[in-house]
Design a protein around this motif. Structure first.
Motif, PDB file in Angstrom:
ATOM      1  N   GLU A 130       0.817  -1.219   0.000  1.00 45.79           N
ATOM      2  CA  GLU A 130       0.000   0.000   0.000  1.00 45.79           C
ATOM      3  C   GLU A 130       0.846   1.263   0.000  1.00 45.79           C
ATOM      4  O   GLU A 130       0.331   2.350  -0.297  1.00 45.79           O
ATOM      5  CB  GLU A 130      -0.924  -0.005   1.217  1.00 45.79           C
ATOM      6  CG  GLU A 130      -1.954  -1.132   1.204  1.00 45.79           C
ATOM      7  CD  GLU A 130      -2.846  -1.084   2.422  1.00 45.79           C
ATOM      8  OE1 GLU A 130      -2.628  -0.180   3.270  1.00 45.79           O
ATOM      9  OE2 GLU A 130      -3.747  -1.947   2.534  1.00 45.79           O
ATOM     10  N   HIS A 131       2.125   1.142   0.344  1.00 44.27           N
ATOM     11  CA  HIS A 131       2.994   2.304   0.395  1.00 44.27           C
ATOM     12  C   HIS A 131       3.845   2.466  -0.858  1.00 44.27           C
ATOM     13  O   HIS A 131       4.634   3.410  -0.947  1.00 44.27           O
ATOM     14  CB  HIS A 131       3.914   2.224   1.619  1.00 44.27           C
ATOM     15  CG  HIS A 131       3.172   2.187   2.915  1.00 44.27           C
ATOM     16  ND1 HIS A 131       3.706   1.702   4.094  1.00 44.27           N
ATOM     17  CD2 HIS A 131       1.900   2.568   3.221  1.00 44.27           C
ATOM     18  CE1 HIS A 131       2.824   1.795   5.059  1.00 44.27           C
ATOM     19  NE2 HIS A 131       1.710   2.317   4.563  1.00 44.27           N
ATOM     20  N   LEU A 132       3.712   1.556  -1.822  1.00 47.30           N
ATOM     21  CA  LEU A 132       4.454   1.670  -3.067  1.00 47.30           C
ATOM     22  C   LEU A 132       3.778   2.662  -4.007  1.00 47.30           C
ATOM     23  O   LEU A 132       2.540   2.732  -4.078  1.00 47.30           O
ATOM     24  CB  LEU A 132       4.536   0.303  -3.759  1.00 47.30           C
ATOM     25  CG  LEU A 132       5.623  -0.669  -3.299  1.00 47.30           C
ATOM     26  CD1 LEU A 132       5.429  -2.011  -3.984  1.00 47.30           C
ATOM     27  CD2 LEU A 132       7.007  -0.117  -3.593  1.00 47.30           C
ATOM     28  N   ARG A 133       4.579   3.403  -4.730  1.00 47.78           N
ATOM     29  CA  ARG A 133       4.018   4.250  -5.783  1.00 47.78           C
ATOM     30  C   ARG A 133       3.438   3.368  -6.883  1.00 47.78           C
ATOM     31  O   ARG A 133       3.859   2.230  -7.069  1.00 47.78           O
ATOM     32  CB  ARG A 133       5.091   5.170  -6.360  1.00 47.78           C
ATOM     33  CG  ARG A 133       5.649   6.171  -5.361  1.00 47.78           C
ATOM     34  CD  ARG A 133       6.615   7.120  -6.063  1.00 47.78           C
ATOM     35  NE  ARG A 133       7.675   6.381  -6.739  1.00 47.78           N
ATOM     36  CZ  ARG A 133       8.561   6.929  -7.546  1.00 47.78           C
ATOM     37  NH1 ARG A 133       8.488   8.223  -7.805  1.00 47.78           N
ATOM     38  NH2 ARG A 133       9.502   6.199  -8.108  1.00 47.78           N
ATOM     39  N   ASP A 134       2.492   3.921  -7.628  1.00 47.41           N
ATOM     40  CA  ASP A 134       1.838   3.133  -8.682  1.00 47.41           C
ATOM     41  C   ASP A 134       2.845   2.627  -9.701  1.00 47.41           C
ATOM     42  O   ASP A 134       2.771   1.471 -10.148  1.00 47.41           O
ATOM     43  CB  ASP A 134       0.772   3.990  -9.382  1.00 47.41           C
ATOM     44  CG  ASP A 134      -0.375   4.332  -8.445  1.00 47.41           C
ATOM     45  OD1 ASP A 134      -0.540   3.620  -7.439  1.00 47.41           O
ATOM     46  OD2 ASP A 134      -1.095   5.318  -8.712  1.00 47.41           O
ATOM     47  N   SER A 177       3.653  -1.352 -10.371  1.00 48.68           N
ATOM     48  CA  SER A 177       3.497  -1.994 -11.679  1.00 48.68           C
ATOM     49  C   SER A 177       4.801  -2.616 -12.153  1.00 48.68           C
ATOM     50  O   SER A 177       4.797  -3.707 -12.756  1.00 48.68           O
ATOM     51  CB  SER A 177       2.998  -0.968 -12.702  1.00 48.68           C
ATOM     52  OG  SER A 177       3.920   0.104 -12.830  1.00 48.68           O
ATOM     53  N   ASN A 178       5.937  -1.974 -11.872  1.00 52.23           N
ATOM     54  CA  ASN A 178       7.228  -2.553 -12.248  1.00 52.23           C
ATOM     55  C   ASN A 178       7.477  -3.857 -11.496  1.00 52.23           C
ATOM     56  O   ASN A 178       7.945  -4.843 -12.076  1.00 52.23           O
ATOM     57  CB  ASN A 178       8.352  -1.559 -11.953  1.00 52.23           C
ATOM     58  CG  ASN A 178       8.354  -0.376 -12.895  1.00 52.23           C
ATOM     59  OD1 ASN A 178       7.860  -0.470 -14.025  1.00 52.23           O
ATOM     60  ND2 ASN A 178       8.906   0.740 -12.449  1.00 52.23           N
ATOM     61  N   LEU A 179       7.160  -3.869 -10.200  1.00 54.31           N
ATOM     62  CA  LEU A 179       7.333  -5.090  -9.417  1.00 54.31           C
ATOM     63  C   LEU A 179       6.384  -6.177  -9.912  1.00 54.31           C
ATOM     64  O   LEU A 179       6.771  -7.361  -9.982  1.00 54.31           O
ATOM     65  CB  LEU A 179       7.080  -4.786  -7.941  1.00 54.31           C
ATOM     66  CG  LEU A 179       7.178  -5.985  -6.983  1.00 54.31           C
ATOM     67  CD1 LEU A 179       8.564  -6.619  -7.048  1.00 54.31           C
ATOM     68  CD2 LEU A 179       6.846  -5.568  -5.553  1.00 54.31           C
ATOM     69  N   HIS A 180       5.173  -5.800 -10.286  1.00 55.29           N
ATOM     70  CA  HIS A 180       4.219  -6.792 -10.786  1.00 55.29           C
ATOM     71  C   HIS A 180       4.731  -7.435 -12.074  1.00 55.29           C
ATOM     72  O   HIS A 180       4.642  -8.669 -12.249  1.00 55.29           O
ATOM     73  CB  HIS A 180       2.870  -6.112 -11.038  1.00 55.29           C
ATOM     74  CG  HIS A 180       1.808  -7.039 -11.560  1.00 55.29           C
ATOM     75  ND1 HIS A 180       1.251  -8.036 -10.799  1.00 55.29           N
ATOM     76  CD2 HIS A 180       1.232  -7.136 -12.793  1.00 55.29           C
ATOM     77  CE1 HIS A 180       0.365  -8.697 -11.506  1.00 55.29           C
ATOM     78  NE2 HIS A 180       0.339  -8.171 -12.732  1.00 55.29           N
TER      79      HIS A 180
END
Length: 525
Positions: free
Chosen positions: A410-414, A418-421
């Motif tokens: 929840e604390h990650l930027r969008d 998306s990069n991690l996904h």
């Protein structure tokens, strides 16, 4: 009112008050006709007189000096070893002191707060002239506080010289007050202190095996609680090693649209590839040489002597399976030109070869660097007037991917989410690594220490070697780790005091000894 603040005034007869440019001079004598010897005998036989100069706290920004006429009396007690004695005024004089007790206390507090040179500067501003050595001597003379009863104890180490010399700090977790500070971080010293405090019920510590053994020997009745901060930090190190092993998979596969392929077919055949950095070339040569000598049976120390490298560098080269593992950090180093490489290469291939003009163009796009960096980047393409290759997306660094995995979703930027996904979709092992980390985070924040053994078992069965090694290490200190993930105790107060200790240590510029550091840590609040 003055008598309440300065009770010794009632015992003095002020004869003269003189104001000088930098101080106020008070000349006085004692009103009483008799004095009491330290044996308790009163005497009225005056043996002699002398003038004693005492410095008191400043008044109105000016120093105060009291010239006190002191009488020496002859003791009439035949059993007393003192033949004569000087009269003392309660609250004003102490034997052999040139400061009043009030000024001595003020200077001691200044020394505790600011140490030597900084304390001298502050004292000068408030009208007190004192030397740095005097301030430190007053601090060293202060008595250390009594530890008292401690039920919850915090233990942490700190560095006098990182990697060489360490010390240990003990904290009362109920009051957050430092209790003791000693040189070294051996378990025997901790056990000796704990034997004198059998009331200790809980010990909050890091994962040091020495502290664990010392706590077990010195306080077998106490519960040991591993610090959650260090658990999370150790997990982060394991995650970084795991991501580093998958570094070649971090780059996103380039997607090439049709118009780009057509444009590429129209480009000239001469395309200048990026020139390898000198540091990368040197690391590859050192890696090849170190592995060749290692296969010949030479030790790491002998390899270091032959190649002229530090033993830690040789260890890093020999432990790396390939040269790519060694040069990864240099290749991933970020540069201010990186976000604008695509524009530079496109304009270069269009025939714009003026570095100053290209610098102004990317400056309008938000480039924060200088022109020299742009010139250095384009210099490699000037030989033969070759075309620059199409700039593909630069892979994220290992540190950046590690931070994505270790951050709450929840604390990650969008963009980062998306990069991690996308990374997790491309690499199943990174996906499992992220799941393991998030399960541990839920266990730690939700105080679910009962899930620890199942998490360790699941992680050990996975193919992620660094994470499995971290899990096996937890088994060595399983009870303390489970307590750290279950109980509400935290070592936050310990780490805060260590940070404060580092500030005090740096304030003394490393020139003071352990005795002075202990006084400032234990007494300065």
């Amino acid at each position: 009112m003055l008598l309440e603040l300065f009770p010794y005034l009632s015992a003095l007869l002020i004869e003269e008050v003189e104001r000088q440019p930098d101080k106020i001079m008070l000349r006085a004598r004692v009103r009483a006709m008799t004095a009491v010897c330290r044996c308790g005998e009163s005497s009225a036989r005056v043996h002699g007189r002398y003038v004693r100069r005492l410095r008191d706290v400043a008044a109105g920004g000016l120093g105060v000096v009291i010239e006190l006429s002191i009488r020496r009396f002859r003791c009439e007690n035949a059993a007393c070893p003192a033949v004569t004695f000087a009269e003392q005024i309660t609250g004003l004089t102490t034997p052999h002191s040139r400061y009043t007790p009030l000024l001595r206390g003020v200077l001691a507090q200044v020394g505790l707060a600011l140490a030597g040179r900084a304390g001298v500067r502050l004292a000068t501003l408030i009208g007190i002239t004192v030397g740095k050595d005097t301030l430190l001597r007053l601090v060293r003379a202060l008595p250390e506080p009594h530890a008292g009863d401690v039920e919850v104890l915090g233990v942490a180490d700190f560095a006098f010289r990182k990697g060489r010399q360490y010390g240990t700090l003990l904290i009362d977790m109920a009051t957050h007050r430092p209790l003791h500070l000693y040189d070294g971080r051996d378990g025997e010293d901790l056990a000796a202190w704990l034997r004198g405090h059998p009331e200790v019920k809980v010990i909050c510590r890091d994962r040091s095996s020495g502290y664990g053994e010392g706590a077990r020997i010195g306080a077998p009745q106490a519960e040991q609680v591993a610090d959650r901060y260090h658990l999370w930090a150790n997990l982060g190190q394991a995650v970084e090693k795991s991501v580093n092993a998958h570094r070649s998979r971090l780059a996103q596969p380039p997607s090439e649209p049709a118009d780009t392929r057509d444009a590429r077919e129209e480009q000239p055949e001469v395309v200048q590839p990026p020139v390898e950095l000198r540091i990368v070339t040197r690391l590859r040569e050192q890696h090849a040489a170190a592995h060749e000598l290692w296969e010949q049976g030479m030790s790491k120390a002998a390899i270091g002597r032959k190649l002229g490298l530090h033993q830690a560098t040789v260890r890093k080269l020999v432990d790396a399976h390939s040269a790519d593992d060694v040069v990864a950090k240099s290749l991933q180093r970020a540069h201010t030109v990186d976000p604008y490489v695509g524009h530079l290469h496109r304009r270069w291939n269009e025939g714009v070869r003026n570095a100053a003009q290209l610098y102004r163009e990317i400056q309008d796009l938000g480039y924060p660097g200088g022109e020299l960096a742009v010139q250095r980047h384009l210099r490699r393409y000037r030989t033969g007037r070759g075309h620059a290759p199409a700039a593909g997306p630069k892979p994220p660094s290992v540190r950046k991917v590690t931070s994505w995995i270790m951050t709450h979703p929840e604390h990650l930027r969008d963009e980062d989410a998306s990069n991690l996904h996308r990374l997790r979709e491309r690499d199943p092992e990174l996906d499992r690594l992220t799941l393991h980390v998030r399960k541990f985070a839920v266990m730690m924040t939700g105080r679910h220490g009962d899930r620890l053994e199942s998490w360790i078992a699941g992680t050990e069965q996975d193919t992620l070697a660094p994470l499995a090694s971290f899990a096996r290490n937890l088994r060595r200190d399983l009870d303390a780790v489970r307590n750290g993930l279950s109980l509400h105790y935290s070592s936050g107060a310990v780490e805060g005091n260590v940070n404060r200790l580092k500030m005090l240590k740096r304030q003394m510029y490393g020139r003071a000894g352990l005795d002075l550091l202990r006084k400032r840590v234990l007494l300065a609040r």
